[in-house]
Design a protein around this motif. Structure first.
Motif, PDB file in Angstrom:
ATOM      1  N   ASP A 445      -2.904  84.440  38.747  1.00  0.00           N
ATOM      2  CA  ASP A 445      -2.969  83.490  39.852  1.00  0.00           C
ATOM      3  C   ASP A 445      -3.723  84.047  41.060  1.00  0.00           C
ATOM      4  OD1 ASP A 445      -1.088  85.336  40.602  1.00  0.00           O
ATOM      5  OD2 ASP A 445       0.514  83.896  40.982  1.00  0.00           O
ATOM      6  N   THR A 446      -3.792  85.367  41.187  1.00  0.00           N
ATOM      7  CA  THR A 446      -4.512  85.952  42.325  1.00  0.00           C
ATOM      8  C   THR A 446      -6.024  85.787  42.195  1.00  0.00           C
ATOM      9  OG1 THR A 446      -4.554  88.128  41.267  1.00  0.00           O
ATOM     10  CG2 THR A 446      -2.698  87.644  42.737  1.00  0.00           C
ATOM     11  N   GLN A 447      -6.515  85.468  40.986  1.00  0.00           N
ATOM     12  CA  GLN A 447      -7.955  85.269  40.786  1.00  0.00           C
ATOM     13  C   GLN A 447      -8.387  83.818  40.969  1.00  0.00           C
ATOM     14  OE1 GLN A 447     -10.798  87.314  39.985  1.00  0.00           O
ATOM     15  NE2 GLN A 447      -9.360  88.665  41.015  1.00  0.00           N
ATOM     16  N   VAL A 462     -14.577  71.662  41.827  1.00  0.00           N
ATOM     17  CA  VAL A 462     -13.609  72.628  41.309  1.00  0.00           C
ATOM     18  C   VAL A 462     -12.183  72.083  41.389  1.00  0.00           C
ATOM     19  CG1 VAL A 462     -12.793  75.011  41.427  1.00  0.00           C
ATOM     20  CG2 VAL A 462     -15.135  74.464  42.131  1.00  0.00           C
ATOM     21  N   PHE A 463     -11.518  72.077  40.224  1.00  0.00           N
ATOM     22  CA  PHE A 463     -10.097  71.758  40.110  1.00  0.00           C
ATOM     23  C   PHE A 463      -9.353  73.050  39.794  1.00  0.00           C
ATOM     24  CE2 PHE A 463     -12.650  68.199  38.721  1.00  0.00           C
ATOM     25  CZ  PHE A 463     -12.059  67.084  39.299  1.00  0.00           C
ATOM     26  N   ALA A 464      -8.081  73.114  40.172  1.00  0.00           N
ATOM     27  CA  ALA A 464      -7.241  74.258  39.805  1.00  0.00           C
ATOM     28  C   ALA A 464      -5.838  73.754  39.498  1.00  0.00           C
ATOM     29  CB  ALA A 464      -7.201  75.295  40.925  1.00  0.00           C
ATOM     30  N   VAL A 465      -5.258  74.274  38.424  1.00  0.00           N
ATOM     31  CA  VAL A 465      -3.877  73.953  38.056  1.00  0.00           C
ATOM     32  C   VAL A 465      -3.091  75.267  38.028  1.00  0.00           C
ATOM     33  CG1 VAL A 465      -4.300  71.809  36.817  1.00  0.00           C
ATOM     34  CG2 VAL A 465      -4.613  73.964  35.622  1.00  0.00           C
ATOM     35  N   PHE A 466      -1.919  75.256  38.652  1.00  0.00           N
ATOM     36  CA  PHE A 466      -1.159  76.501  38.762  1.00  0.00           C
ATOM     37  C   PHE A 466       0.305  76.184  38.977  1.00  0.00           C
ATOM     38  CE2 PHE A 466      -3.341  75.190  42.587  1.00  0.00           C
ATOM     39  CZ  PHE A 466      -2.341  75.097  43.547  1.00  0.00           C
ATOM     40  N   ASP A 467       1.143  77.192  38.696  1.00  0.00           N
ATOM     41  CA  ASP A 467       2.575  76.992  38.886  1.00  0.00           C
ATOM     42  C   ASP A 467       2.940  77.219  40.353  1.00  0.00           C
ATOM     43  OD1 ASP A 467       2.483  79.723  39.176  1.00  0.00           O
ATOM     44  OD2 ASP A 467       3.397  80.165  37.244  1.00  0.00           O
ATOM     45  N   LYS A 468       4.223  77.175  40.665  1.00  0.00           N
ATOM     46  CA  LYS A 468       4.711  77.259  42.043  1.00  0.00           C
ATOM     47  C   LYS A 468       4.258  78.562  42.697  1.00  0.00           C
ATOM     48  CE  LYS A 468       7.212  75.587  45.428  1.00  0.00           C
ATOM     49  NZ  LYS A 468       6.802  74.334  46.100  1.00  0.00           N
ATOM     50  N   GLN A 469       3.662  78.441  43.886  1.00  0.00           N
ATOM     51  CA  GLN A 469       3.124  79.594  44.596  1.00  0.00           C
ATOM     52  C   GLN A 469       3.853  79.804  45.926  1.00  0.00           C
ATOM     53  OE1 GLN A 469       0.334  81.509  43.370  1.00  0.00           O
ATOM     54  NE2 GLN A 469       0.833  80.315  41.524  1.00  0.00           N
ATOM     55  N   GLY A 470       3.758  81.034  46.433  1.00  0.00           N
ATOM     56  CA  GLY A 470       4.216  81.301  47.783  1.00  0.00           C
ATOM     57  C   GLY A 470       3.301  80.606  48.783  1.00  0.00           C
ATOM     58  N   ALA A 471       3.788  80.438  50.016  1.00  0.00           N
ATOM     59  CA  ALA A 471       3.058  79.669  51.023  1.00  0.00           C
ATOM     60  C   ALA A 471       1.668  80.266  51.290  1.00  0.00           C
ATOM     61  CB  ALA A 471       3.873  79.607  52.310  1.00  0.00           C
ATOM     62  N   GLU A 472       1.596  81.585  51.419  1.00  0.00           N
ATOM     63  CA  GLU A 472       0.315  82.222  51.736  1.00  0.00           C
ATOM     64  C   GLU A 472      -0.689  82.055  50.604  1.00  0.00           C
ATOM     65  OE1 GLU A 472      -1.484  86.630  52.966  1.00  0.00           O
ATOM     66  OE2 GLU A 472       0.683  86.310  52.833  1.00  0.00           O
ATOM     67  N   VAL A 481     -10.619  75.523  46.566  1.00  0.00           N
ATOM     68  CA  VAL A 481     -10.993  74.517  45.572  1.00  0.00           C
ATOM     69  C   VAL A 481     -10.865  73.128  46.183  1.00  0.00           C
ATOM     70  CG1 VAL A 481     -10.190  76.023  43.715  1.00  0.00           C
ATOM     71  CG2 VAL A 481      -8.690  74.215  44.554  1.00  0.00           C
ATOM     72  N   GLN A 482     -11.584  72.187  45.629  1.00  0.00           N
ATOM     73  CA  GLN A 482     -11.515  70.825  46.162  1.00  0.00           C
ATOM     74  C   GLN A 482     -10.232  70.109  45.750  1.00  0.00           C
ATOM     75  OE1 GLN A 482     -14.255  72.245  44.726  1.00  0.00           O
ATOM     76  NE2 GLN A 482     -16.120  71.111  45.248  1.00  0.00           N
ATOM     77  N   TYR A 483      -9.777  70.364  44.523  1.00  0.00           N
ATOM     78  CA  TYR A 483      -8.639  69.613  44.003  1.00  0.00           C
ATOM     79  C   TYR A 483      -7.612  70.560  43.380  1.00  0.00           C
ATOM     80  CZ  TYR A 483     -12.019  65.865  44.568  1.00  0.00           C
ATOM     81  OH  TYR A 483     -12.945  64.995  45.090  1.00  0.00           O
ATOM     82  N   PRO A 484      -6.655  71.060  44.172  1.00  0.00           N
ATOM     83  CA  PRO A 484      -5.598  71.933  43.633  1.00  0.00           C
ATOM     84  C   PRO A 484      -4.390  71.109  43.151  1.00  0.00           C
ATOM     85  CG  PRO A 484      -5.558  71.953  46.027  1.00  0.00           C
ATOM     86  CD  PRO A 484      -6.635  71.000  45.641  1.00  0.00           C
ATOM     87  N   PHE A 485      -3.816  71.498  42.015  1.00  0.00           N
ATOM     88  CA  PHE A 485      -2.629  70.848  41.461  1.00  0.00           C
ATOM     89  C   PHE A 485      -1.545  71.901  41.250  1.00  0.00           C
ATOM     90  CE2 PHE A 485      -6.153  68.125  40.387  1.00  0.00           C
ATOM     91  CZ  PHE A 485      -5.654  66.844  40.546  1.00  0.00           C
ATOM     92  N   GLU A 486      -0.451  71.772  41.959  1.00  0.00           N
ATOM     93  CA  GLU A 486       0.622  72.757  41.907  1.00  0.00           C
ATOM     94  C   GLU A 486       1.865  72.163  41.233  1.00  0.00           C
ATOM     95  OE1 GLU A 486       2.680  73.615  45.546  1.00  0.00           O
ATOM     96  OE2 GLU A 486       2.849  75.759  45.028  1.00  0.00           O
ATOM     97  N   ALA A 487       2.405  72.905  40.275  1.00  0.00           N
ATOM     98  CA  ALA A 487       3.676  72.499  39.642  1.00  0.00           C
ATOM     99  C   ALA A 487       4.836  72.942  40.522  1.00  0.00           C
ATOM    100  CB  ALA A 487       3.782  73.129  38.257  1.00  0.00           C
ATOM    101  N   GLN A 488       6.010  72.421  40.251  1.00  0.00           N
ATOM    102  CA  GLN A 488       7.191  72.765  41.037  1.00  0.00           C
ATOM    103  C   GLN A 488       8.082  73.779  40.333  1.00  0.00           C
ATOM    104  OE1 GLN A 488       7.607  71.670  44.374  1.00  0.00           O
ATOM    105  NE2 GLN A 488       5.468  71.331  43.770  1.00  0.00           N
ATOM    106  N   GLU A 489       7.542  74.430  39.319  1.00  0.00           N
ATOM    107  CA  GLU A 489       8.273  75.493  38.618  1.00  0.00           C
ATOM    108  C   GLU A 489       7.388  76.724  38.534  1.00  0.00           C
ATOM    109  OE1 GLU A 489      11.069  74.547  35.304  1.00  0.00           O
ATOM    110  OE2 GLU A 489       9.819  72.754  35.148  1.00  0.00           O
ATOM    111  N   LYS A 490       8.028  77.862  38.382  1.00  0.00           N
ATOM    112  CA  LYS A 490       7.308  79.123  38.244  1.00  0.00           C
ATOM    113  C   LYS A 490       7.161  79.454  36.764  1.00  0.00           C
ATOM    114  CE  LYS A 490       5.427  82.813  40.126  1.00  0.00           C
ATOM    115  NZ  LYS A 490       4.199  82.708  40.914  1.00  0.00           N
ATOM    116  N   GLY A 491       5.967  79.728  36.306  1.00  0.00           N
ATOM    117  CA  GLY A 491       5.734  80.078  34.910  1.00  0.00           C
ATOM    118  C   GLY A 491       5.387  78.856  34.086  1.00  0.00           C
ATOM    119  N   PHE A 492       4.205  78.887  33.427  1.00  0.00           N
ATOM    120  CA  PHE A 492       3.757  77.719  32.675  1.00  0.00           C
ATOM    121  C   PHE A 492       4.667  77.439  31.488  1.00  0.00           C
ATOM    122  CE2 PHE A 492       0.962  75.516  29.619  1.00  0.00           C
ATOM    123  CZ  PHE A 492       0.573  74.438  30.408  1.00  0.00           C
TER     124      PHE A 492
END
Length: 606
Positions: A445-447, A462-472, A481-492
């Protein structure tokens, strides 16, 4: 000599565009982005035979087909090419039209101040233009090339003639169309170019062939019947015409003119097949395999480069029907023999032969063409570049849109889910590939942030899909990215296991068990038809952890119905599709880039 800059206006899909070119370059981007159009534009300016074709341009060469404005005035196609690195002979020949190019600022100097022309990074340059338009009086399309400098008092310019173009040494190879005529003698073919370079042989070949053909008997044996028919024709004609006006009708192989021979003469090559008498069977060269023809083109290019120094080669898709190792040979061979080599390509084996700064990424939006030279991707060292660009980055460099996935599991899972939904509801869902989206594995996720910045810099959506992240971390991703998609759980894996319906989880688990693929070290957790749901999820979590990177999460999604699939995955794919193809955008002629107009930079939480 090399092409440094090209400006294009009102030509095909380009309303306006400016592209700077390095010493050698491969032009990349999605289909219909403008790669071939750029090479065609250069050919209109520098191609020695281009203006001899009829018509030079037509209605469809104008942007949106508009060649007359509302007042009835012609709307011109305008192309301008700046060339530098002139040889002594070229600089001397073009001395009355030279300007000065500053390599650091990448522009032409205003006027010729002597104190600046002696600077190391300032060099002589030649600016050449093409103008094509509709001639209302002649009801025809016309085009001409000219020296852009100096401008005469009446506003006109000196003509850039065919002899001038030959001195520039530009050669454009349309791979699919060049191979079929490479060894013909049609004007502009590779064999014709080679013949022109042997000035002393160009005239003699036609005279020798014409003499042989004039004396060649054709169907003159009376037993064949042709002579009797022709004599009957002669007798019939003489009833209406004087005897001395029509006599001795006979057959010849062609019109016996140079132009007829150019269309007729064909090189034959052995096919590797033997006749019954043991002799080789030969066929016209265009009947050879496509790969053989394209390799033949490379051989002819080598001959041209050896005969003519300071050549600029432009070549479309050298990879067509050619194996990877030959692709590399073509690139290396053409590049080593030319002053400048320009390619278009969709091949990872071609791209990896170029350093990043020679990969020119094109983007077109509402007719505006832009270009940017690539750099080394984030966290990729030069030593690992070739392997990484082929494995991870090539597809994304060639696409208009990029979806950054957090890891290998996600990289496999998202396209599998999209394919499954398309399979179930083909009218409602598109595959990731059909939407023109390339997926890239960020590996962590850091990349996501550096990759987002990298592909945004290249002009990608650019789209990005990722699990729950810290605020920073989330703020950094949202800004990259133009279109980020964040899940509400940690770990895919948790997203998949907790979001997938029980029926699909049990079906998937029993497939693994019944197939004998459940690992022995997890025997204590082996699922059965009666395993409680909570235990089943834990067992599959252990299984996914053991098989990480093997695509098992993708296999699970591939057997789900829409209702069984995690809502985050379904809704994210729906959102991406609506961004790319808004429901109200029913006009298929609209550029897909123009449809991507939803708000950017704000994370989509599903």
């Amino acid at each position: 000599m090399r092409i440094t800059k090209i400006n294009v206006r009102n030509f095909r899909g380009i309303f306006n565009g400016e592209v700077l070119l390095p010493e050698h370059a491969v032009l990349v981007g999605d289909n219909n982005i403008g790669k071939s159009t750029l090479l065609e534009a250069i050919d209109l300016v520098l191609g020695p035979e281009r203006l001899s074709r009829r018509p030079v341009i037509d209605e469809h060469d104008f942007y949106t087909g508009k060649y007359i404005d509302l007042e009835g005035n012609p709307v011109p196609i305008l192309i301008e090419v700046v060339v530098t690195d002139l040889s002594e002979n070229q600089a001397r020949h073009f001395r009355d039209h030279l300007e000065w190019w500053n390599e650091q600022s990448q522009n032409l100097l205003e006027g010729p101040p002597p104190e600046e022309t002696d600077i190391v990074h300032v060099k002589p340059a030649l600016r050449i233009g093409f103008e094509g338009k509709y001639d209302t009086e002649e009801d025809d399309f016309i085009g001409s090339t000219f020296f852009a400098s100096p401008t005469k008092e009446d506003g006109t310019h000196d003509t850039f003639r065919t002899s001038d173009k030959r001195l520039c040494g530009f050669l454009y190879l349309r791979t699919l169309r060049t191979g079929s005529r490479a060894l013909s003698l049609e004007r502009g073919s590779l064999l014709d170019i080679i013949l022109r370079l042997h000035d002393d042989k160009n005239f003699k070949i036609w005279e020798d062939v014409l003499k042989q053909l004039r004396d060649l008997p054709v169907a003159e044996n009376p037993e064949l019947g042709i002579t009797d028919i022709l004599n009957s024709v002669q007798v019939a004609i003489r009833k209406f015409m004087p005897a001395d006006s029509v006599s001795n009708p006979h057959m010849r192989v062609s019109d016996l003119t140079r132009e007829a021979l150019r269309r007729t003469l064909t090189v034959f090559m052995a096919t590797g097949v033997k006749r019954e008498d043991g002799s080789d069977y030969a066929a016209p060269f265009q009947h050879q395999g496509t790969g053989t023809i394209n390799t033949l083109v490379l051989a002819l290019l080598s001959l041209i480069a050896d005969l003519k120094q300071n050549v600029i080669f432009a070549m479309e898709e050298p990879e067509i029907a050619i194996p990877p190792h030959t692709q590399k040979r073509i690139i290396d061979g053409v590049r080593s023999r030319s002053a400048q080599a320009l390619f278009t390509s969709h091949s990872p084996y071609v791209l990896e032969e170029f350093p990043p700064e020679q990969i020119v990424v094109l983007k077109r939006h509402e007719g505006q063409l832009t270009a940017v030279q690539a750099t080394y991707p984030p966290a990729v060292k030069p030593k690992a570049y070739k392997e990484e660009i082929r494995k991870r980055f090539c597809e994304a460099l060639l696409a208009r849109r990029v979806l950054i996935a957090e890891g290998r599991t996600e990289y496999d899972a998202w396209p599998a889910a999209a394919r499954r939904l398309h399979e179930l509801y083909p009218e409602e869902f598109r595959t990731v590939e059909a939407m023109g989206v390339a997926i890239i594995n960020a590996a962590t996720d850091t990349q996501i942030t550096p990759l987002g910045n990298y592909f945004s810099m290249l002009g990608k959506t650019v789209f990005a899909v990722f699990d729950k992240q810290g605020a920073e971390q989330k703020t950094l991703i949202d800004s990259s990215v133009q279109y980020p998609f964040e899940a509400q759980e940690k770990g895919f894996e948790n997203i998949v296991l907790n979001g997938t319906a029980e029926s699909a989880l049990r079906r998937f688990a029993m497939q693994i068990v019944d197939g004998g693929e459940w690992p022995t070290h997890l025997t204590a957790q082996k699922p059965t038809s009666t395993t409680p749901l909570a235990d089943l999820r834990e067992a599959l979590r252990s299984y996914f952890s053991w098989a990480k990177g093997s695509g098992d999460a993708a296999d699970l999604l591939a057997i789900c119905s829409k209702e069984e699939m995690p809502e985050f995955i379904v809704n994210t794919l729906i959102s991406i599709q609506k961004i790319i193809e808004p429901p109200e955008a029913t006009d298929l002629s609209v550029d897909e880039d123009d449809a991507e107009t939803l708000p950017e930079g704000e994370a989509f939480t599903v």
